[in-house]
Motif scaffolding. Structure first.
Motif, PDB file in Angstrom:
ATOM      1  N   VAL A  36      -9.800 -18.269  -4.756  1.00 52.44           N
ATOM      2  CA  VAL A  36      -9.117 -19.225  -4.296  1.00 52.44           C
ATOM      3  C   VAL A  36      -7.059 -19.218  -4.807  1.00 52.44           C
ATOM      4  O   VAL A  36      -7.430 -17.755  -5.849  1.00 52.44           O
ATOM      5  N   ASN A  37      -6.722 -18.905  -3.616  1.00 52.01           N
ATOM      6  CA  ASN A  37      -5.286 -18.624  -4.192  1.00 52.01           C
ATOM      7  C   ASN A  37      -4.021 -19.051  -4.836  1.00 52.01           C
ATOM      8  O   ASN A  37      -4.370 -20.396  -5.761  1.00 52.01           O
ATOM      9  N   VAL A  38      -3.679 -18.139  -5.391  1.00 51.55           N
ATOM     10  CA  VAL A  38      -2.861 -18.551  -6.340  1.00 51.55           C
ATOM     11  C   VAL A  38      -1.608 -17.882  -6.796  1.00 51.55           C
ATOM     12  O   VAL A  38      -0.833 -19.203  -7.948  1.00 51.55           O
ATOM     13  N   GLY A  39      -0.765 -17.410  -5.840  1.00 46.56           N
ATOM     14  CA  GLY A  39       0.292 -17.411  -6.136  1.00 46.56           C
ATOM     15  C   GLY A  39       0.832 -16.339  -4.830  1.00 46.56           C
ATOM     16  O   GLY A  39      -0.696 -15.763  -3.820  1.00 46.56           O
ATOM     17  N   LYS A  40       1.987 -15.651  -4.702  1.00 49.81           N
ATOM     18  CA  LYS A  40       2.453 -15.096  -4.327  1.00 49.81           C
ATOM     19  C   LYS A  40       3.811 -13.449  -4.694  1.00 49.81           C
ATOM     20  O   LYS A  40       3.816 -14.526  -5.757  1.00 49.81           O
ATOM     21  N   ALA A  41       3.300 -12.739  -4.120  1.00 50.53           N
ATOM     22  CA  ALA A  41       4.536 -11.775  -4.564  1.00 50.53           C
ATOM     23  C   ALA A  41       5.347 -11.345  -3.088  1.00 50.53           C
ATOM     24  O   ALA A  41       4.858 -11.220  -2.276  1.00 50.53           O
ATOM     25  N   TYR A  42       6.906 -10.942  -3.806  1.00 51.17           N
ATOM     26  CA  TYR A  42       7.829 -10.678  -2.703  1.00 51.17           C
ATOM     27  C   TYR A  42       8.602  -9.554  -3.383  1.00 51.17           C
ATOM     28  O   TYR A  42       9.043  -8.554  -2.907  1.00 51.17           O
ATOM     29  N   SER A  43       8.149  -8.687  -4.483  1.00 52.51           N
ATOM     30  CA  SER A  43       8.743  -7.669  -4.958  1.00 52.51           C
ATOM     31  C   SER A  43       7.376  -6.668  -6.547  1.00 52.51           C
ATOM     32  O   SER A  43       6.292  -7.725  -6.394  1.00 52.51           O
ATOM     33  N   GLY A  44       8.537  -5.711  -6.570  1.00 55.63           N
ATOM     34  CA  GLY A  44       7.236  -5.189  -7.791  1.00 55.63           C
ATOM     35  C   GLY A  44       7.099  -4.189  -6.960  1.00 55.63           C
ATOM     36  O   GLY A  44       6.180  -3.131  -8.044  1.00 55.63           O
ATOM     37  N   LEU A  45       7.259  -3.770  -5.927  1.00 58.92           N
ATOM     38  CA  LEU A  45       6.411  -2.026  -6.071  1.00 58.92           C
ATOM     39  C   LEU A  45       7.406  -1.465  -4.771  1.00 58.92           C
ATOM     40  O   LEU A  45       8.237  -1.981  -4.237  1.00 58.92           O
ATOM     41  N   THR A  46       6.806  -0.025  -4.899  1.00 58.61           N
ATOM     42  CA  THR A  46       8.126   0.725  -4.003  1.00 58.61           C
ATOM     43  C   THR A  46       8.139   0.904  -2.718  1.00 58.61           C
ATOM     44  O   THR A  46       7.057   0.147  -2.235  1.00 58.61           O
ATOM     45  N   ASP A  47       9.229   1.090  -2.279  1.00 57.26           N
ATOM     46  CA  ASP A  47       9.001   0.995  -0.353  1.00 57.26           C
ATOM     47  C   ASP A  47       8.033   1.598  -0.226  1.00 57.26           C
ATOM     48  O   ASP A  47       6.770   1.302   0.926  1.00 57.26           O
ATOM     49  N   VAL A  48       6.947   3.369  -0.785  1.00 48.62           N
ATOM     50  CA  VAL A  48       6.290   4.037  -0.906  1.00 48.62           C
ATOM     51  C   VAL A  48       5.487   3.166  -0.678  1.00 48.62           C
ATOM     52  O   VAL A  48       3.713   3.137   0.090  1.00 48.62           O
ATOM     53  N   GLU A  49       5.252   2.603  -1.214  1.00 52.20           N
ATOM     54  CA  GLU A  49       3.403   1.783  -1.746  1.00 52.20           C
ATOM     55  C   GLU A  49       3.643   0.795  -1.057  1.00 52.20           C
ATOM     56  O   GLU A  49       2.539   0.258  -0.507  1.00 52.20           O
ATOM     57  N   ILE A  50       5.027  -0.055  -0.606  1.00 50.42           N
ATOM     58  CA  ILE A  50       5.199  -1.417   0.652  1.00 50.42           C
ATOM     59  C   ILE A  50       4.008  -0.805   1.656  1.00 50.42           C
ATOM     60  O   ILE A  50       3.611  -0.953   2.820  1.00 50.42           O
ATOM     61  N   ASP A  51       5.507   0.642   2.159  1.00 49.88           N
ATOM     62  CA  ASP A  51       4.547   1.281   3.494  1.00 49.88           C
ATOM     63  C   ASP A  51       3.007   1.243   3.682  1.00 49.88           C
ATOM     64  O   ASP A  51       2.548   0.688   4.600  1.00 49.88           O
ATOM     65  N   ALA A  52       2.806   1.656   2.588  1.00 50.16           N
ATOM     66  CA  ALA A  52       1.161   2.167   2.813  1.00 50.16           C
ATOM     67  C   ALA A  52       0.251   1.554   2.542  1.00 50.16           C
ATOM     68  O   ALA A  52      -0.769   1.051   3.586  1.00 50.16           O
ATOM     69  N   LEU A  53       0.813   0.170   1.651  1.00 55.92           N
ATOM     70  CA  LEU A  53      -0.773  -0.922   2.157  1.00 55.92           C
ATOM     71  C   LEU A  53      -0.066  -1.768   3.378  1.00 55.92           C
ATOM     72  O   LEU A  53      -0.830  -2.348   3.556  1.00 55.92           O
ATOM     73  N   SER A  54       1.277  -1.652   3.852  1.00 60.59           N
ATOM     74  CA  SER A  54       1.126  -2.085   4.876  1.00 60.59           C
ATOM     75  C   SER A  54       0.638  -1.378   6.337  1.00 60.59           C
ATOM     76  O   SER A  54      -0.346  -2.237   7.570  1.00 60.59           O
ATOM     77  N   ARG A  55       0.611  -0.050   6.073  1.00 65.23           N
ATOM     78  CA  ARG A  55      -0.796   0.039   6.836  1.00 65.23           C
ATOM     79  C   ARG A  55      -2.271  -0.373   6.718  1.00 65.23           C
ATOM     80  O   ARG A  55      -3.290  -0.701   7.930  1.00 65.23           O
ATOM     81  N   THR A  56      -2.277  -0.321   5.635  1.00 67.76           N
ATOM     82  CA  THR A  56      -3.988  -1.161   5.047  1.00 67.76           C
ATOM     83  C   THR A  56      -4.129  -1.979   5.850  1.00 67.76           C
ATOM     84  O   THR A  56      -5.385  -2.924   6.172  1.00 67.76           O
ATOM     85  N   PHE A  57      -3.509  -3.046   5.369  1.00 66.85           N
ATOM     86  CA  PHE A  57      -3.046  -4.362   5.886  1.00 66.85           C
ATOM     87  C   PHE A  57      -3.241  -5.369   7.284  1.00 66.85           C
ATOM     88  O   PHE A  57      -4.550  -5.556   7.741  1.00 66.85           O
ATOM     89  N   GLU A  58      -2.533  -3.758   7.868  1.00 63.54           N
ATOM     90  CA  GLU A  58      -2.692  -3.731   9.548  1.00 63.54           C
ATOM     91  C   GLU A  58      -3.965  -3.648   9.736  1.00 63.54           C
ATOM     92  O   GLU A  58      -4.717  -4.216  10.957  1.00 63.54           O
ATOM     93  N   ARG A  59      -4.698  -2.411   9.182  1.00 65.97           N
ATOM     94  CA  ARG A  59      -6.027  -2.147   9.861  1.00 65.97           C
ATOM     95  C   ARG A  59      -6.911  -2.704   8.875  1.00 65.97           C
ATOM     96  O   ARG A  59      -8.551  -3.934   9.379  1.00 65.97           O
ATOM     97  N   SER A  60      -7.094  -4.065   8.527  1.00 64.25           N
ATOM     98  CA  SER A  60      -7.639  -5.020   7.902  1.00 64.25           C
ATOM     99  C   SER A  60      -7.363  -6.335   8.266  1.00 64.25           C
ATOM    100  O   SER A  60      -7.785  -7.438   7.551  1.00 64.25           O
ATOM    101  N   THR A  61      -6.579  -7.219   8.810  1.00 65.62           N
ATOM    102  CA  THR A  61      -6.277  -7.741   9.767  1.00 65.62           C
ATOM    103  C   THR A  61      -7.113  -8.564   9.982  1.00 65.62           C
ATOM    104  O   THR A  61      -8.001  -8.403  10.609  1.00 65.62           O
ATOM    105  N   LEU A  62      -7.744 -10.213   9.518  1.00 65.17           N
ATOM    106  CA  LEU A  62      -8.637 -10.741  10.299  1.00 65.17           C
ATOM    107  C   LEU A  62      -8.592 -11.502  10.990  1.00 65.17           C
ATOM    108  O   LEU A  62      -9.156 -12.077  12.118  1.00 65.17           O
ATOM    109  N   GLU A  63      -7.368 -12.632  11.201  1.00 65.54           N
ATOM    110  CA  GLU A  63      -6.660 -12.928  11.878  1.00 65.54           C
ATOM    111  C   GLU A  63      -5.326 -13.124  11.813  1.00 65.54           C
ATOM    112  O   GLU A  63      -4.502 -13.085  10.391  1.00 65.54           O
ATOM    113  N   ARG A  64      -4.037 -13.191  12.891  1.00 61.90           N
ATOM    114  CA  ARG A  64      -2.688 -13.731  12.867  1.00 61.90           C
ATOM    115  C   ARG A  64      -2.574 -14.734  12.839  1.00 61.90           C
ATOM    116  O   ARG A  64      -3.229 -15.641  14.203  1.00 61.90           O
ATOM    117  N   PHE A  65      -1.179 -15.455  12.591  1.00 62.00           N
ATOM    118  CA  PHE A  65      -0.252 -16.561  12.514  1.00 62.00           C
ATOM    119  C   PHE A  65       0.659 -16.319  12.452  1.00 62.00           C
ATOM    120  O   PHE A  65       1.714 -16.434  11.668  1.00 62.00           O
TER     121      PHE A  65
END
Length: 78
Positions: A36-65
């Motif tokens: 159950v979705n409970v929230g969103k986050a826009y901050s709290g991670l470093t640029d290095v962490e965001i770059d790594a997560l961005s690559r992870t999410f690009e590979r694990s995409t199920l659908e795009r809107f």
């Protein structure tokens, strides 16, 4: 403060200097065997962490809107 371990269910392209990077995250918790979705986050991670997560999410995409990607629920934020 209470804390939660949450799983990321969607990633969205950021704005400004984070445009083109998946830096905004929708997160969920388990309730009665379902996520159950409970929230969103826009901050709290470093640029290095965001770059790594961005690559992870690009590979694990199920659908795009547009700039939003539903992703496999495998990344836990604690």
């Amino acid at each position: 403060y209470a804390t939660l371990d949450v799983v990321v269910t969607a990633a969205e392209e950021g704005n400004g200097r984070r445009a083109g990077t998946l830096s905004d995250y929708t997160f969920a918790v388990w309730s009665d065997g379902a996520l159950v979705n409970v929230g969103k986050a826009y901050s709290g991670l470093t640029d290095v962490e965001i770059d790594a997560l961005s690559r992870t999410f690009e590979r694990s995409t199920l659908e795009r809107f547009g700039g939003v990607r539903l992703v496999k629920p495998e990344v836990v934020l604690a």
